[in-house]
Design an enzyme around this catalytic site. Structure first.
Site, short mmCIF file in Angstrom:
data_model
loop_
_atom_site.label_atom_id
_atom_site.label_comp_id
_atom_site.label_asym_id
_atom_site.label_seq_id
_atom_site.Cartn_x
_atom_site.Cartn_y
_atom_site.Cartn_z
N MET A 30 0.84 -1.20 0.00
CA MET A 30 0.00 0.00 0.00
C MET A 30 0.88 1.26 0.00
O MET A 30 0.39 2.36 0.28
CB MET A 30 -0.94 0.00 1.20
N HIS A 37 9.27 -3.29 3.34
CA HIS A 37 8.86 -3.52 1.94
C HIS A 37 10.09 -3.82 1.08
O HIS A 37 10.06 -4.71 0.23
CB HIS A 37 8.18 -2.28 1.37
N GLN A 61 -10.28 -2.55 2.04
CA GLN A 61 -9.81 -3.25 3.24
C GLN A 61 -9.76 -2.36 4.47
O GLN A 61 -9.31 -2.80 5.53
CB GLN A 61 -8.47 -3.93 2.98
N LYS A 149 4.95 -9.64 9.32
CA LYS A 149 4.32 -8.54 10.07
C LYS A 149 2.80 -8.69 10.08
O LYS A 149 2.14 -8.46 11.07
CB LYS A 149 4.74 -7.23 9.41
P1 AMP Z 1 1.55 -2.88 3.43
O1 AMP Z 1 2.07 -1.85 2.51
O2 AMP Z 1 1.51 -2.48 4.86
O3 AMP Z 1 0.24 -3.48 2.95
O4 AMP Z 1 2.59 -4.08 3.39
C1 AMP Z 1 2.97 -4.68 2.20
C2 AMP Z 1 3.75 -5.93 2.52
O5 AMP Z 1 4.92 -5.59 3.27
C3 AMP Z 1 2.94 -6.91 3.37
O6 AMP Z 1 3.20 -8.23 2.93
C4 AMP Z 1 3.48 -6.67 4.75
O7 AMP Z 1 3.37 -7.79 5.60
C5 AMP Z 1 4.95 -6.36 4.45
N1 AMP Z 1 5.52 -5.60 5.55
C6 AMP Z 1 5.00 -4.51 6.16
N2 AMP Z 1 5.78 -4.12 7.18
C7 AMP Z 1 6.82 -4.99 7.23
C8 AMP Z 1 7.97 -5.11 8.07
N3 AMP Z 1 8.22 -4.28 9.08
N4 AMP Z 1 8.84 -6.13 7.82
C9 AMP Z 1 8.60 -7.00 6.81
N5 AMP Z 1 7.54 -6.92 5.97
C10 AMP Z 1 6.66 -5.93 6.19
#
Ligand code: AMP
Length: 279
Positions: A30, A37, A61, A149
């Site tokens: 996102m 990321h 979501q 996470k």
């Molecule tokens: P998001 O942009 O929050 O939807 O996250 C995108 C992807 O990055 C998802 O698969 C999350 O689980 C992963 N992610 C977010 N934060 C972390 C983190 N601190 N360490 C590892 N992966 C992460």
């Protein structure tokens, strides 16, 4: 780096790559990208010929409209970071294009979503499953990379891939943390300096729970950890759970026979953060 926003463009592009026999690694996000990321981008690059990252703040979501409105949007900066990492394609569609009409299909993942995030964010995993299905169809990846996470999200997506026979491999990578232990999150940007200074207590609570479980029952260890967090009035705990790391169902005892995850969600002001620890 190629930047695409239309559904037909990404479908055509990745379709062509597939025809050429290229392996596609995909990282859905996102945006407001951080090291968490980028660790996924690096993994995708290492294991594939072409890396595609999507940046899409998925309205479907968000159960809280304010959370959606205030979610950080930094597409230009994200594009820069992705280009630096050697990402090949950034797919950043507009919401109107992703949802030309409101989806009628809805998902129910049973017990998997009756707990934790699913229980506290009605409709959240329906929105996640909808967008991830759309993205998998559009990007046609060989591998898709997710973070531990969002542990429950990964379990839900595993079920989605199984139930709908998506022809791809899911990969889960560990949580990347700040030096003080705070799990990296796009929402951390919304914390005030005071809240940011207190936020590492969430990870400390998980570490305390882990330690306490070594010589206390689940109930006692949870009570001790909740008391630790109550000392910080700025932190409002939403849930603290000791669960089976795959089924995500709460455990009454930790026997060493099943994989265990410690999970929590808490508010600092209006910002809701989650974290977890695998034993
Ligand atoms: P998001 O942009 O929050 O939807 O996250 C995108 C992807 O990055 C998802 O698969 C999350 O689980 C992963 N992610 C977010 N934060 C972390 C983190 N601190 N360490 C590892 N992966 C992460």
């Amino acid at each position: 780096m190629l930047q695409l926003s239309s559904l037909s463009d990404i479908r055509q592009h990745t379709g062509l790559l597939r025809q050429q026999g290229q392996r596609i690694g995909f990282v859905p996000t996102m945006g407001a990208l951080h090291e968490g990321h980028l660790s996924l981008i690096r993994a995708a690059k290492q294991q594939n010929d072409v890396t595609v990252c999507s940046v899409f703040v998925n309205p479907a979501q968000f159960n809280n409209p304010e959370d959606f409105r205030l979610y950080p949007r930094l597409l230009e900066k994200d594009a820069q970071l992705l280009a630096q990492e050697g990402c090949d394609v950034l797919f950043a569609p507009a919401a109107e294009e992703m949802y030309r009409q409101k989806p009628k299909l809805s998902f129910d993942f049973g017990d998997l979503e009756r707990v934790m995030e699913g229980a506290h964010r009605p409709g959240h995993f329906n929105g996640v499953a909808t967008v991830v299905s759309k993205l998998f169809h559009l990007v046609q990846p060989h591998q898709a990379f997710f973070g531990q996470k969002d542990l429950q999200q990964f379990a839900i997506i595993q079920q989605l891939v199984l139930d709908l026979s998506f022809d791809l491999e899911l990969v889960c990578y560990p949580i990347i943390r700040e030096e003080d232990g705070l799990a990296m999150s796009s929402r951390n940007r919304r914390l005030t300096p005071e809240q940011r200074a207190l936020a590492p207590h969430l990870y400390q609570a998980l570490q305390l729970l882990q330690k306490s479980l070594k010589n206390h029952s689940v109930e006692e260890a949870k009570k001790e950890t909740e008391a630790f967090l109550r000392q910080i009035p700025e932190i409002r705990l939403e849930y603290l759970e000791v669960v089976h790391a795959q089924t995500l169902q709460p455990l009454r005892e930790v026997s060493g026979k099943v994989p265990v995850a410690l999970c929590l969600a808490a508010f600092l002001g209006e910002v809701r953060l989650i974290d977890n620890l695998l034993l």
